[in-house]
Design a protein around this motif. Structure first.
Motif, PDB file in Angstrom:
ATOM      1  N   ASP A 235      30.096  39.569  46.548  1.00 21.39           N
ATOM      2  CA  ASP A 235      30.843  40.797  45.682  1.00 21.39           C
ATOM      3  C   ASP A 235      32.396  41.044  45.744  1.00 21.39           C
ATOM      4  OD1 ASP A 235      28.631  40.925  43.715  1.00 21.39           O
ATOM      5  OD2 ASP A 235      27.708  42.456  45.227  1.00 21.39           O
ATOM      6  N   LEU A 236      32.365  41.166  47.000  1.00 23.84           N
ATOM      7  CA  LEU A 236      33.958  41.563  47.555  1.00 23.84           C
ATOM      8  C   LEU A 236      34.862  40.647  47.434  1.00 23.84           C
ATOM      9  CD1 LEU A 236      33.119  43.653  50.860  1.00 23.84           C
ATOM     10  CD2 LEU A 236      33.505  44.387  48.331  1.00 23.84           C
ATOM     11  N   LEU A 237      34.326  39.331  47.865  1.00 24.26           N
ATOM     12  CA  LEU A 237      35.223  38.135  47.508  1.00 24.26           C
ATOM     13  C   LEU A 237      35.318  37.766  46.087  1.00 24.26           C
ATOM     14  CD1 LEU A 237      35.065  37.547  50.296  1.00 24.26           C
ATOM     15  CD2 LEU A 237      33.985  35.226  50.167  1.00 24.26           C
ATOM     16  N   PHE A 238      34.277  38.035  45.374  1.00 24.99           N
ATOM     17  CA  PHE A 238      34.502  37.655  44.044  1.00 24.99           C
ATOM     18  C   PHE A 238      35.618  38.758  43.375  1.00 24.99           C
ATOM     19  CE2 PHE A 238      33.547  39.451  39.476  1.00 24.99           C
ATOM     20  CZ  PHE A 238      33.962  38.097  38.855  1.00 24.99           C
ATOM     21  N   LEU A 239      35.497  39.999  43.760  1.00 29.39           N
ATOM     22  CA  LEU A 239      36.288  40.951  43.138  1.00 29.39           C
ATOM     23  C   LEU A 239      37.850  40.725  43.544  1.00 29.39           C
ATOM     24  CD1 LEU A 239      34.407  44.264  43.925  1.00 29.39           C
ATOM     25  CD2 LEU A 239      35.028  43.507  41.512  1.00 29.39           C
ATOM     26  N   LYS A 240      37.869  40.290  44.837  1.00 30.20           N
ATOM     27  CA  LYS A 240      39.416  40.101  45.265  1.00 30.20           C
ATOM     28  C   LYS A 240      39.858  38.674  44.246  1.00 30.20           C
ATOM     29  CE  LYS A 240      42.581  41.162  48.306  1.00 30.20           C
ATOM     30  NZ  LYS A 240      43.051  42.516  48.308  1.00 30.20           N
ATOM     31  N   GLU A 241      39.164  37.820  43.858  1.00 29.14           N
ATOM     32  CA  GLU A 241      39.591  36.687  43.034  1.00 29.14           C
ATOM     33  C   GLU A 241      39.913  37.405  41.861  1.00 29.14           C
ATOM     34  OE1 GLU A 241      37.070  32.967  42.766  1.00 29.14           O
ATOM     35  OE2 GLU A 241      37.469  33.304  40.637  1.00 29.14           O
TER      36      GLU A 241
END
Ligand code: 5AD
Ligand code: FES
Length: 348
Positions: free
Chosen positions: A218-224
């Motif tokens: 989720d954190l990686l997706f949000l960064k993207e």
């Protein structure tokens, strides 16, 4: 632990960590180091927003929904839910009350209700923007086509909230029936950004089947995606859903994730949610002290409030809008913050 502090310091300076490092942080952090992280997050929010908390007046205008998300109290299959719809006039009344109380953002939130055709939604948007041109209007009405999103934007909607719920496909399919997919959800979010909305994503903390791995995704997706707003709150079971007997998410993990998000996105609009206030009487205050900078009190007519029950024991369902605003004002004052009378736009 010195290594954990080094990781937190690096999260602060780089605003990012690797997936493995996020997993280490979320699984291994001690109570003391969590306080260290929350203090950094709080200072970051103070640097960007001072002690001013933005407010958004939430208008829950329909609890009819064509979807059947397993966690949600207003899912289609919940025959026990008492359904309601607000007319355009009733919605405008909520805005009037809200405006007088100092709200300069209105959030129209509802289930995915086909009775509100695109034309009707456009008419409501136009009506609100004509009367309150100095206010921002946020929609939170689910998955639509690019064309519909574009129509609403052209009619004057400024922002759109659509939590991605979980970035992982397998996890997504355990929370939703097959008709819904993580891919379409993400497509919607990219469309909204492309059109020009200030877009909000987010997820539940402690939802059934969630793992630390998924949280890191989720954190990686949000960064993207890089959204303007991020809404997170603990999962809370609703007694008339398939997840009635599941364990709720915790306040502690929600506070940790709020802190991590603030360090990843210093300027993002980050609410201390009603769900966080529901699992603990001081949840929202603690959320603010972990870097959150937005509150979204309810402006819906008291008559219908209890009916917009996404989860059990939701707070503030018996209060008038004015009571909520002043109650929150006092709560914020106690911890050294104040409610802003301001649209509270995202500032890059
Ligand atoms: N517990 C906590 N949050 C919930 N939501 C829906 N059902 C629940 C629940 N049982 C959240 C979802 C949705 C938002 C409007 O409310 O994340 O996107
Ligand atoms: Fe609603 Fe306190 S915030 S009564």
């Amino acid at each position: 632990m010195a290594e954990m502090r080094a990781l937190i310091d690096r999260l602060e300076s780089q605003q990012m960590l690797s997936k493995e490092e996020f997993i280490t942080l979320i699984t291994g952090i001690s109570i003391e180091d969590t306080e260290y992280l929350r203090e950094k997050a709080r200072k970051t929010a103070k640097r960007c927003f001072g002690n001013r908390i933005y407010t958004r007046g939430l208008i829950e205008f329909t609890n009819y929904c064509r979807n059947d998300c397993y966690y949600c109290g207003i899912r289609r299959s919940n025959t026990g839910a008492c359904r309601y719809r607000l007319t355009k006039e009733a919605i405008l009344d909520c805005c009037k009350t809200g405006y007088e109380l100092g709200f300069r953002t209105f959030v129209l939130q509802g289930g995915e209700d086909a009775k509100y055709s695109d034309d009707i939604v456009v008419d409501i948007i136009t009506g609100i923007k004509e009367k309150y041109p100095d206010c921002a209007l946020t929609l939170s009405i689910g998955e639509k086509s690019y064309e519909s999103y574009l129509k609403f934007y052209k009619a004057g909607a400024d922002r759109y909230l659509l939590r991605h719920e979980t970035a992982n496909k397998d996890h997504y399919s355990k929370l939703h029936p097959p008709a819904l997919s993580a891919d379409n959800r993400k497509r919607c979010l990219y469309d909204l950004k492309k059109i020009g909305y200030q877009a909000g994503a987010g997820f539940m903390v402690g939802s059934p089947y969630q793992t630390v791995d998924y949280l890191a995704e989720d954190l990686l997706f949000l960064k993207e995606l890089s959204p303007h707003m991020i809404g997170i709150g603990p999962f809370i079971p609703h007694h008339q859903t398939p997840f009635a007997d599941r364990t709720p998410g915790t306040m502690e993990q929600t506070l940790l994730l709020l802190g991590i998000l603030r360090l990843m996105f210093p300027k993002v609009l980050l609410p201390a949610t009603t769900a966080l206030g529901t699992i603990h009487p001081l949840g929202r205050e603690k959320g603010i002290l972990s870097g959150a900078n937005v509150l979204m009190p309810n402006l819906s007519p008291t008559m219908v409030r209890k009916k917009y029950e996404l989860y059990d024991n939701k707070i503030c369902t018996g209060d008038e809008a004015a009571e909520c605003r002043s109650c929150l004002g006092r709560k914020m004052q106690k911890i050294g913050y104040e409610l802003a009378v301001d649209r509270g736009d995202y500032k890059p």
